[in-house]
Design a protein around this motif. Sequence first.
Motif, PDB file in Angstrom:
ATOM      1  N   SER A  34       0.825  -1.218   0.000  1.00  0.00           N
ATOM      2  CA  SER A  34       0.000   0.000   0.000  1.00  0.00           C
ATOM      3  C   SER A  34       0.857   1.264   0.000  1.00  0.00           C
ATOM      4  O   SER A  34       0.373   2.339   0.324  1.00  0.00           O
ATOM      5  CB  SER A  34      -0.939  -0.002   1.210  1.00  0.00           C
ATOM      6  N   THR A  35       2.133   1.118  -0.366  1.00  0.00           N
ATOM      7  CA  THR A  35       3.062   2.250  -0.330  1.00  0.00           C
ATOM      8  C   THR A  35       3.584   2.570  -1.727  1.00  0.00           C
ATOM      9  O   THR A  35       4.036   1.683  -2.441  1.00  0.00           O
ATOM     10  CB  THR A  35       4.254   1.946   0.599  1.00  0.00           C
ATOM     11  N   LEU A  36       3.500   3.822  -2.081  1.00  0.00           N
ATOM     12  CA  LEU A  36       4.086   4.304  -3.322  1.00  0.00           C
ATOM     13  C   LEU A  36       5.526   4.703  -3.016  1.00  0.00           C
ATOM     14  O   LEU A  36       5.774   5.519  -2.127  1.00  0.00           O
ATOM     15  CB  LEU A  36       3.318   5.514  -3.844  1.00  0.00           C
ATOM     16  N   ILE A  37       6.483   4.111  -3.708  1.00  0.00           N
ATOM     17  CA  ILE A  37       7.903   4.402  -3.490  1.00  0.00           C
ATOM     18  C   ILE A  37       8.429   5.151  -4.701  1.00  0.00           C
ATOM     19  O   ILE A  37       8.265   4.713  -5.836  1.00  0.00           O
ATOM     20  CB  ILE A  37       8.715   3.110  -3.288  1.00  0.00           C
ATOM     21  N   LEU A  38       9.060   6.284  -4.433  1.00  0.00           N
ATOM     22  CA  LEU A  38       9.646   7.083  -5.499  1.00  0.00           C
ATOM     23  C   LEU A  38      11.029   7.529  -5.039  1.00  0.00           C
ATOM     24  O   LEU A  38      11.173   8.124  -3.981  1.00  0.00           O
ATOM     25  CB  LEU A  38       8.777   8.311  -5.787  1.00  0.00           C
ATOM     26  N   MET A  63      16.026   6.749 -11.239  1.00  0.00           N
ATOM     27  CA  MET A  63      14.648   6.925 -10.798  1.00  0.00           C
ATOM     28  C   MET A  63      14.072   5.542 -10.562  1.00  0.00           C
ATOM     29  O   MET A  63      14.146   4.674 -11.425  1.00  0.00           O
ATOM     30  CB  MET A  63      13.792   7.671 -11.796  1.00  0.00           C
ATOM     31  N   ILE A  64      13.557   5.361  -9.369  1.00  0.00           N
ATOM     32  CA  ILE A  64      12.891   4.112  -9.010  1.00  0.00           C
ATOM     33  C   ILE A  64      11.472   4.465  -8.622  1.00  0.00           C
ATOM     34  O   ILE A  64      11.245   5.364  -7.815  1.00  0.00           O
ATOM     35  CB  ILE A  64      13.615   3.409  -7.845  1.00  0.00           C
ATOM     36  N   LEU A  65      10.527   3.751  -9.182  1.00  0.00           N
ATOM     37  CA  LEU A  65       9.131   3.967  -8.868  1.00  0.00           C
ATOM     38  C   LEU A  65       8.483   2.607  -8.656  1.00  0.00           C
ATOM     39  O   LEU A  65       8.577   1.731  -9.508  1.00  0.00           O
ATOM     40  CB  LEU A  65       8.434   4.704 -10.013  1.00  0.00           C
ATOM     41  N   SER A  66       7.867   2.449  -7.510  1.00  0.00           N
ATOM     42  CA  SER A  66       7.141   1.223  -7.206  1.00  0.00           C
ATOM     43  C   SER A  66       5.748   1.632  -6.764  1.00  0.00           C
ATOM     44  O   SER A  66       5.580   2.319  -5.764  1.00  0.00           O
ATOM     45  CB  SER A  66       7.847   0.445  -6.099  1.00  0.00           C
ATOM     46  N   SER A  67       4.774   1.227  -7.548  1.00  0.00           N
ATOM     47  CA  SER A  67       3.396   1.635  -7.300  1.00  0.00           C
ATOM     48  C   SER A  67       2.541   0.446  -6.909  1.00  0.00           C
ATOM     49  O   SER A  67       2.545  -0.579  -7.590  1.00  0.00           O
ATOM     50  CB  SER A  67       2.817   2.279  -8.559  1.00  0.00           C
ATOM     51  N   PRO A  89       2.820  16.921 -10.183  1.00  0.00           N
ATOM     52  CA  PRO A  89       1.537  16.729 -10.868  1.00  0.00           C
ATOM     53  C   PRO A  89       1.124  15.253 -10.970  1.00  0.00           C
ATOM     54  O   PRO A  89      -0.049  14.918 -10.854  1.00  0.00           O
ATOM     55  CB  PRO A  89       1.771  17.322 -12.256  1.00  0.00           C
ATOM     56  N   THR A  90       2.095  14.382 -11.182  1.00  0.00           N
ATOM     57  CA  THR A  90       1.797  12.950 -11.274  1.00  0.00           C
ATOM     58  C   THR A  90       1.280  12.417  -9.944  1.00  0.00           C
ATOM     59  O   THR A  90       0.285  11.686  -9.901  1.00  0.00           O
ATOM     60  CB  THR A  90       3.050  12.164 -11.719  1.00  0.00           C
ATOM     61  N   LEU A  91       1.934  12.768  -8.851  1.00  0.00           N
ATOM     62  CA  LEU A  91       1.478  12.313  -7.535  1.00  0.00           C
ATOM     63  C   LEU A  91       0.095  12.861  -7.209  1.00  0.00           C
ATOM     64  O   LEU A  91      -0.762  12.136  -6.694  1.00  0.00           O
ATOM     65  CB  LEU A  91       2.480  12.728  -6.454  1.00  0.00           C
ATOM     66  N   LEU A  92      -0.122  14.129  -7.491  1.00  0.00           N
ATOM     67  CA  LEU A  92      -1.437  14.711  -7.241  1.00  0.00           C
ATOM     68  C   LEU A  92      -2.511  13.995  -8.057  1.00  0.00           C
ATOM     69  O   LEU A  92      -3.614  13.730  -7.564  1.00  0.00           O
ATOM     70  CB  LEU A  92      -1.426  16.206  -7.549  1.00  0.00           C
ATOM     71  N   ASP A  93      -2.195  13.655  -9.288  1.00  0.00           N
ATOM     72  CA  ASP A  93      -3.139  12.937 -10.134  1.00  0.00           C
ATOM     73  C   ASP A  93      -3.420  11.537  -9.586  1.00  0.00           C
ATOM     74  O   ASP A  93      -4.564  11.097  -9.532  1.00  0.00           O
ATOM     75  CB  ASP A  93      -2.595  12.863 -11.561  1.00  0.00           C
ATOM     76  N   PHE A  95      -3.336  10.492  -6.599  1.00  0.00           N
ATOM     77  CA  PHE A  95      -4.112  10.532  -5.363  1.00  0.00           C
ATOM     78  C   PHE A  95      -5.380  11.388  -5.473  1.00  0.00           C
ATOM     79  O   PHE A  95      -5.990  11.739  -4.473  1.00  0.00           O
ATOM     80  CB  PHE A  95      -3.225  11.007  -4.207  1.00  0.00           C
ATOM     81  N   ASP A  96      -5.768  11.687  -6.722  1.00  0.00           N
ATOM     82  CA  ASP A  96      -7.008  12.428  -6.996  1.00  0.00           C
ATOM     83  C   ASP A  96      -7.090  13.761  -6.235  1.00  0.00           C
ATOM     84  O   ASP A  96      -8.136  14.124  -5.717  1.00  0.00           O
ATOM     85  CB  ASP A  96      -8.244  11.581  -6.693  1.00  0.00           C
ATOM     86  N   VAL A  97      -5.970  14.449  -6.166  1.00  0.00           N
ATOM     87  CA  VAL A  97      -5.947  15.771  -5.538  1.00  0.00           C
ATOM     88  C   VAL A  97      -6.098  16.795  -6.656  1.00  0.00           C
ATOM     89  O   VAL A  97      -5.293  16.827  -7.579  1.00  0.00           O
ATOM     90  CB  VAL A  97      -4.629  16.010  -4.761  1.00  0.00           C
ATOM     91  N   PRO A  98      -7.133  17.656  -6.560  1.00  0.00           N
ATOM     92  CA  PRO A  98      -7.349  18.632  -7.632  1.00  0.00           C
ATOM     93  C   PRO A  98      -6.269  19.724  -7.663  1.00  0.00           C
ATOM     94  O   PRO A  98      -5.616  20.012  -6.739  1.00  0.00           O
ATOM     95  CB  PRO A  98      -8.698  19.233  -7.318  1.00  0.00           C
TER      96      PRO A  98
END
Length: 98
Positions: A34-38, A63-67, A89-93, A95-98
């Motif tokens: 349940s953790t987004l790793i960046l 760059m490491i990204l684990s979703s 912007p990607t993280l906000l998107d 997590f549905d943050v406007p």
Amino acid sequence: GRADIAAQYTTISRMDQGIGLFVQELEAAGYLDSTLILFSSDNGIPFPSGRTNIYDPGLREPMILSSPFDTHRNGEHSSAMTSLTDIVPTLLDWFDVP
């Protein structure tokens, strides 16, 4: 020279080990799924034609990204260009943050 390159590889190895330990701790605590790793770096290799240059060594940054959202892409490797300006912007998107 060679000592500088060896030091750079040692640094990369330590970073890799540290991220591995972080992932192990998340897994042991039950949070990995349940953790987004960046992880990224802010500049290229510290050698000629490296940092702050648009030559190949200056463009290659980790760059490491684990979703937990896209598990079908686990283990995928990409050589695509990325930009740190796209992270917020990607993280906000995600997590549905406007």
